[in-house]
Enzyme design. Structure first.
Site, PDB file in Angstrom:
ATOM      1  N   TYR A  65     -24.738  58.699-107.816  1.00  0.00           N
ATOM      2  CA  TYR A  65     -24.805  58.973-109.584  1.00  0.00           C
ATOM      3  C   TYR A  65     -23.836  58.299-110.068  1.00  0.00           C
ATOM      4  CZ  TYR A  65     -24.520  61.478-113.764  1.00  0.00           C
ATOM      5  OH  TYR A  65     -24.653  61.843-115.075  1.00  0.00           O
ATOM      6  N   LYS A  68     -24.353  54.632-112.823  1.00  0.00           N
ATOM      7  CA  LYS A  68     -23.355  54.731-114.063  1.00  0.00           C
ATOM      8  C   LYS A  68     -22.460  53.711-114.118  1.00  0.00           C
ATOM      9  CE  LYS A  68     -25.392  58.819-115.783  1.00  0.00           C
ATOM     10  NZ  LYS A  68     -26.205  58.572-116.898  1.00  0.00           N
TER      11      LYS A  68
END
Ligand SMILES: NC(=O)c1ccc[n+]([C@@H]2O[C@H](COP(=O)([O-])OP(=O)(O)OC[C@H]3O[C@@H](n4cnc5c(N)ncnc54)[C@H](OP(=O)(O)O)[C@@H]3O)[C@@H](O)[C@H]2O)c1
Length: 209
Positions: free
Chosen positions: A121, A125
């Site tokens: 994750y 990002k």
């Protein structure tokens, strides 16, 4: 000013849309979304398919674009599908906005965003932040919340448990690990877009608590 919001139907995005429409400094908002939005005299909300974004729509031209788009790996169904929503769609929107002359971009990113992270994750990002820096905006701001607080329609039990724990522990936690309320994040996104300070900027989670 003219503002373009991508992700206006989400938790942060809906607060942002409300704030932007009520703000006298914002004259017009374009909010392309896959679902219809309530009408407002200042709002243009074309329904779009993010796999086939219109290349020449006039609403890509704005003074600033804010992106609050995103999903979860669970909702997306796979890491690949998550990456498409959290990286490829925002980057495609940024490239189209820039190509149409938009000078400023503000991303609702996340704490820990890092293209070298071992956490998938955080890596996605971070890759988005890195790839946006190459698009050529005069002003680029990454707003990096920790856990987002607010009422969701969709149930996310893991996140709810974490938010509850953070709420109880809040007073003794370092500021950067406290809950970031969605309206507070929305305000930070809007201010960054309106100010459009030249260069690349980061708004960290401790400024959003
Ligand atoms: N949850 C957290 O605690 C947390 C913490 C830090 C950072 N973040 C990041 O902060 C950002 C905003 O979070 P949020 O909680 O406001 O998000 P959210 O409520 O889940 O809203 C996400 C937005 O993305 C859109 N979207 C999702 N999947 C899509 C798809 N396949 N195609 C087109 N649009 C799609 C949604 O549209 P629909 O309404 O049509 O679904 C909605 O407008 C996200 O990037 C998230 O990763 C979240």
């Amino acid at each position: 000013m003219k503002l373009l919001i991508v992700g206006a139907t989400g938790l942060v995005g809906s607060h942002l849309l409300r704030l932007a429409l009520a703000d006298g400094r914002v004259g017009h908002v374009a909010a392309p979304a896959r679902r219809p939005l309530a009408t407002h005299p200042k709002l243009q909300a074309p329904q779009v398919d993010f796999d086939r974004l219109p290349q020449d729509a006039p609403w890509w031209q704005a003074d600033a674009t804010i992106c609050t788009l995103g999903t979860t790996i669970k909702a997306a169904g796979s890491q690949e599908a998550f990456r498409r929503v959290d990286h490829d769609y925002p980057l495609a929107a940024a490239q189209l906005a820039r190509r149409h002359g938009t000078p400023a971009f503000v991303l609702n990113s996340a704490i820990g965003a890092d293209p070298a992270s071992r956490i998938f994750y955080n890596r996605v990002k971070g890759e988005l932040e890195r790839d946006l820096a190459a698009v050529g905006f005069a002003s680029l701001t990454h707003v990096r919340p920790g856990f987002i607080g607010g009422q969701r329609q969709e149930s996310r039990p893991g996140e709810q448990a974490m938010v509850l724990a953070l709420r109880v522990l809040g007073p003794v936690l370092p500021r950067r690990w406290r809950i970031n309320p969605a309206p507070r994040i929305a305000q930070a996104l809007l201010e960054a877009a309106i100010q459009a300070r030249p260069g690349v900027h980061v708004v960290a989670s401790d400024a959003l608590a």
